[in-house]
Design a protein around this motif. Structure first.
Motif, PDB file in Angstrom:
ATOM      1  N   THR A  13       0.829  -1.208   0.000  1.00 21.64           N
ATOM      2  CA  THR A  13       0.000   0.000   0.000  1.00 21.64           C
ATOM      3  C   THR A  13       0.866   1.262   0.000  1.00 21.64           C
ATOM      4  N   HIS A  14       2.068   1.157   0.578  1.00 23.74           N
ATOM      5  CA  HIS A  14       2.973   2.315   0.599  1.00 23.74           C
ATOM      6  C   HIS A  14       4.371   1.846   0.220  1.00 23.74           C
ATOM      7  N   VAL A  15       5.050   2.661  -0.558  1.00 25.57           N
ATOM      8  CA  VAL A  15       6.374   2.272  -1.051  1.00 25.57           C
ATOM      9  C   VAL A  15       7.273   3.508  -1.079  1.00 25.57           C
ATOM     10  N   PHE A  16       8.575   3.254  -0.945  1.00 25.70           N
ATOM     11  CA  PHE A  16       9.544   4.356  -0.846  1.00 25.70           C
ATOM     12  C   PHE A  16      10.834   3.933  -1.527  1.00 25.70           C
ATOM     13  N   TYR A  17      11.473   4.836  -2.260  1.00 29.25           N
ATOM     14  CA  TYR A  17      12.821   4.586  -2.780  1.00 29.25           C
ATOM     15  C   TYR A  17      13.618   5.883  -2.688  1.00 29.25           C
ATOM     16  N   ARG A  18      14.815   5.813  -2.179  1.00 28.06           N
ATOM     17  CA  ARG A  18      15.670   7.003  -2.182  1.00 28.06           C
ATOM     18  C   ARG A  18      17.114   6.592  -2.386  1.00 28.06           C
ATOM     19  N   LYS A  19      17.789   7.294  -3.315  1.00 25.50           N
ATOM     20  CA  LYS A  19      19.235   7.107  -3.495  1.00 25.50           C
ATOM     21  C   LYS A  19      19.906   8.406  -3.082  1.00 25.50           C
ATOM     22  N   ILE A  20      20.896   8.288  -2.222  1.00 25.82           N
ATOM     23  CA  ILE A  20      21.639   9.488  -1.824  1.00 25.82           C
ATOM     24  C   ILE A  20      22.970   9.446  -2.567  1.00 25.82           C
ATOM     25  N   GLY A  21      23.196  10.432  -3.398  1.00 23.40           N
ATOM     26  CA  GLY A  21      24.468  10.533  -4.124  1.00 23.40           C
ATOM     27  C   GLY A  21      24.864  11.995  -4.152  1.00 23.40           C
ATOM     28  N   THR A  22      25.980  12.274  -4.802  1.00 23.27           N
ATOM     29  CA  THR A  22      26.429  13.662  -4.850  1.00 23.27           C
ATOM     30  C   THR A  22      25.460  14.507  -5.673  1.00 23.27           C
ATOM     31  N   ARG A  57       2.411  -3.156   3.635  1.00 23.64           N
ATOM     32  CA  ARG A  57       1.068  -3.475   3.159  1.00 23.64           C
ATOM     33  C   ARG A  57       0.131  -3.458   4.361  1.00 23.64           C
ATOM     34  N   VAL A  58      -0.929  -2.682   4.246  1.00 23.77           N
ATOM     35  CA  VAL A  58      -1.902  -2.582   5.335  1.00 23.77           C
ATOM     36  C   VAL A  58      -3.227  -3.119   4.817  1.00 23.77           C
ATOM     37  N   GLU A  59      -3.770  -4.103   5.539  1.00 22.14           N
ATOM     38  CA  GLU A  59      -5.074  -4.659   5.158  1.00 22.14           C
ATOM     39  C   GLU A  59      -5.957  -4.678   6.394  1.00 22.14           C
ATOM     40  N   ASP A  60      -7.159  -4.118   6.269  1.00 20.84           N
ATOM     41  CA  ASP A  60      -8.111  -4.045   7.388  1.00 20.84           C
ATOM     42  C   ASP A  60      -7.440  -3.498   8.657  1.00 20.84           C
ATOM     43  N   GLY A  61      -6.623  -2.493   8.497  1.00 27.57           N
ATOM     44  CA  GLY A  61      -6.008  -1.823   9.653  1.00 27.57           C
ATOM     45  C   GLY A  61      -4.824  -2.559  10.262  1.00 27.57           C
ATOM     46  N   ALA A  62      -4.388  -3.675   9.638  1.00 24.18           N
ATOM     47  CA  ALA A  62      -3.229  -4.409  10.186  1.00 24.18           C
ATOM     48  C   ALA A  62      -2.104  -4.471   9.147  1.00 24.18           C
ATOM     49  N   VAL A  63      -0.857  -4.497   9.633  1.00 22.86           N
ATOM     50  CA  VAL A  63       0.305  -4.584   8.737  1.00 22.86           C
ATOM     51  C   VAL A  63       0.492  -6.049   8.340  1.00 22.86           C
ATOM     52  N   THR A  64       0.316  -6.364   7.056  1.00 18.54           N
ATOM     53  CA  THR A  64       0.495  -7.757   6.627  1.00 18.54           C
ATOM     54  C   THR A  64       1.860  -7.970   5.966  1.00 18.54           C
ATOM     55  N   ASP A  65       2.527  -6.882   5.600  1.00 18.54           N
ATOM     56  CA  ASP A  65       3.885  -7.017   5.054  1.00 18.54           C
ATOM     57  C   ASP A  65       4.640  -5.724   5.361  1.00 18.54           C
ATOM     58  N   PHE A  66       5.903  -5.878   5.707  1.00 20.16           N
ATOM     59  CA  PHE A  66       6.787  -4.720   5.876  1.00 20.16           C
ATOM     60  C   PHE A  66       8.194  -5.176   5.507  1.00 20.16           C
ATOM     61  N   ARG A  67       8.846  -4.441   4.638  1.00 20.27           N
ATOM     62  CA  ARG A  67      10.214  -4.795   4.231  1.00 20.27           C
ATOM     63  C   ARG A  67      11.044  -3.519   4.056  1.00 20.27           C
ATOM     64  N   LEU A  95       6.471   6.919   9.556  1.00 18.22           N
ATOM     65  CA  LEU A  95       5.566   7.977  10.044  1.00 18.22           C
ATOM     66  C   LEU A  95       4.602   8.413   8.937  1.00 18.22           C
ATOM     67  N   GLU A  96       5.131   8.557   7.726  1.00 19.80           N
ATOM     68  CA  GLU A  96       4.280   8.972   6.606  1.00 19.80           C
ATOM     69  C   GLU A  96       3.261   7.889   6.259  1.00 19.80           C
ATOM     70  N   SER A  97       3.683   6.619   6.342  1.00 25.11           N
ATOM     71  CA  SER A  97       2.762   5.511   6.019  1.00 25.11           C
ATOM     72  C   SER A  97       1.607   5.477   7.014  1.00 25.11           C
ATOM     73  N   VAL A  98       1.931   5.705   8.283  1.00 20.34           N
ATOM     74  CA  VAL A  98       0.908   5.652   9.328  1.00 20.34           C
ATOM     75  C   VAL A  98      -0.120   6.759   9.111  1.00 20.34           C
ATOM     76  N   SER A  99       0.352   7.934   8.662  1.00 19.22           N
ATOM     77  CA  SER A  99      -0.594   9.051   8.544  1.00 19.22           C
ATOM     78  C   SER A  99      -1.259   9.129   7.162  1.00 19.22           C
ATOM     79  N   ALA A 100      -0.758   8.388   6.174  1.00 20.25           N
ATOM     80  CA  ALA A 100      -1.364   8.471   4.828  1.00 20.25           C
ATOM     81  C   ALA A 100      -2.745   7.818   4.842  1.00 20.25           C
ATOM     82  N   SER A 101      -3.686   8.462   4.204  1.00 26.26           N
ATOM     83  CA  SER A 101      -5.052   7.925   4.249  1.00 26.26           C
ATOM     84  C   SER A 101      -5.296   6.894   3.145  1.00 26.26           C
ATOM     85  N   SER A 102      -4.494   6.905   2.095  1.00 22.71           N
ATOM     86  CA  SER A 102      -4.697   5.923   1.026  1.00 22.71           C
ATOM     87  C   SER A 102      -3.349   5.424   0.510  1.00 22.71           C
TER      88      SER A 102
END
Ligand SMILES: Cc1cc2nc3c(=O)[nH]c(=O)nc-3n(C[C@H](O)[C@H](O)[C@H](O)COP(=O)(O)OP(=O)(O)OC[C@H]3O[C@@H](n4cnc5c(N)ncnc54)[C@H](O)[C@@H]3O)c2cc1C
Length: 287
Positions: free
Chosen positions: A175-184, A200-210, A275-282
């Motif tokens: 449900t939420h995904v993030f990618y960041r590369k830090i370079g010069t 991945r959040v389903e019915d208010g529970a975390v079913t996957d986190f990586r 923190l952003e995943s917890v507060s995101a509504s969708s």
């Protein structure tokens, strides 16, 4: 001077040559030509036979399977990966930030994996997604988790009669995904650090986190123990579990250079993602 150079035009021919001579595959050459260069304008010297595989059509292209998996063949370039909507977001994003335009059109995914640099951009999001490597030899195929195939910095489990045929990304729902590369710079810079996360959040529970991180150890870091802290927990409990997740992550990574900087930066990115995943509504990409 090259010890011996072969230019096979089919996969079958390449596998024969590989078995008989152990010639090393050269795809885009953006790692090999640089590693073995003798000086400006002087042809590189390779201490072993080389096999230029760039004209093998069977090693090109991206294919979506009926089960939702995505097969990316070895000669696929970062440009092609970045522009294919079938490829999951973090892999597309990593490909779009590799080198400059010329490099993104000449480097290959097979070479990025074969080189096995801890700073290589593609293994990190691929390992997040539990991607596998499809290897071919005259003795048959084998398919192994990319995380197991890369043994350490510049070390892989490639046998001397094998060729990397493709990378397979299984269908992963999040449900939420993030990618960041830090370079010069935003692109055209070797990664100082990179992080991918998904939840991945389903019915208010975390079913996957990586989470996976590049350039934070001798190979891409995943910490299944840390990931397990959030699995099965209610979304409203995630905030209070963040310190435990960050502690687990801190123990998992082992940066050899600028360790404080790398530790602090990955912790902050991971905290920001949670923190952003917890507060995101969708469902959304967290930037
Ligand atoms: C200016 C510059 C900028 C760069 N920027 C980045 C960057 O931002 N991010 C990044 O990740 N990398 C970067 N690189 C490194 C390099 O471009 C990548 O690692 C690239 O993906 C290598 O692909 P290639 O096809 O050129 O590999 P090659 O040089 O052809 O091969 C690399 C290794 O993989 C093996 N190999 C290749 N194909 C196969 C196969 N099918 N089967 C088995 N073994 C194989 C080769 O034998 C060799 O050991 C940069 C390089 C340069 C020169």
């Amino acid at each position: 001077m090259v010890e011996k150079c072969f230019i096979p035009t089919s996969l079958a021919e390449a596998l024969e040559i590989r078995k008989e001579t152990k010639a090393r595959p050269l795809a885009g050459g953006t790692d090999l030509m640089v590693q073995y260069k003798q000086g400006q304008g002087i042809t590189p010297v390779f201490p072993w036979p080389v096999m230029i595989i760039s004209s093998i059509g069977e090693l090109r292209g991206i294919e979506k399977g009926e089960d939702g998996s995505v097969l990316i063949r070895a000669l696929t370039t970062p440009y092609e990966i970045a522009n294919c909507q079938d490829v999951p977001y973090p892999v597309r994003e990593a490909a779009s930030r590799m080198g400059a335009v010329a490099l993104r059109n000449s480097a290959t995914i097979g070479g990025n994996i074969g080189n096995a640099s801890p700073k290589g951009d593609l293994p990190q999001p691929l390992i997040l997604l539990d991607a596998t490597v499809v290897l071919k030899s005259l003795d048959g195929d084998r398919e192994v988790l990319l995380d197991d195939f890369i043994l350490g910095s510049k070390k892989t489990d490639l046998r001397d009669d094998e060729i990397i045929y493709a990378v397979r990304i299984p269908k992963v729902e999040y449900t939420h995904v993030f990618y960041r590369k830090i370079g010069t710079r935003r692109a055209n810079a070797i990664s100082k650090l990179s992080l991918s996360c998904l939840i991945r959040v389903e019915d208010g529970a975390v079913t996957d986190f990586r989470a996976s991180s590049g350039a934070a150890g001798p190979k891409v870091i995943r910490s299944r123990e840390t990931e397990a802290i959030l699995k099965g927990r209610r979304l409203e409990d995630v905030k209070s579990l963040i310190p435990e997740v960050l502690d687990g992550w801190n123990r998992a990574i082992s940066p050899h250079a600028m360790p404080e900087y790398r530790r602090n930066t990955t912790r902050r990115m991971l905290e920001h993602f949670l923190l952003e995943s917890v507060s995101a509504s969708s469902e959304c990409i967290i930037h």
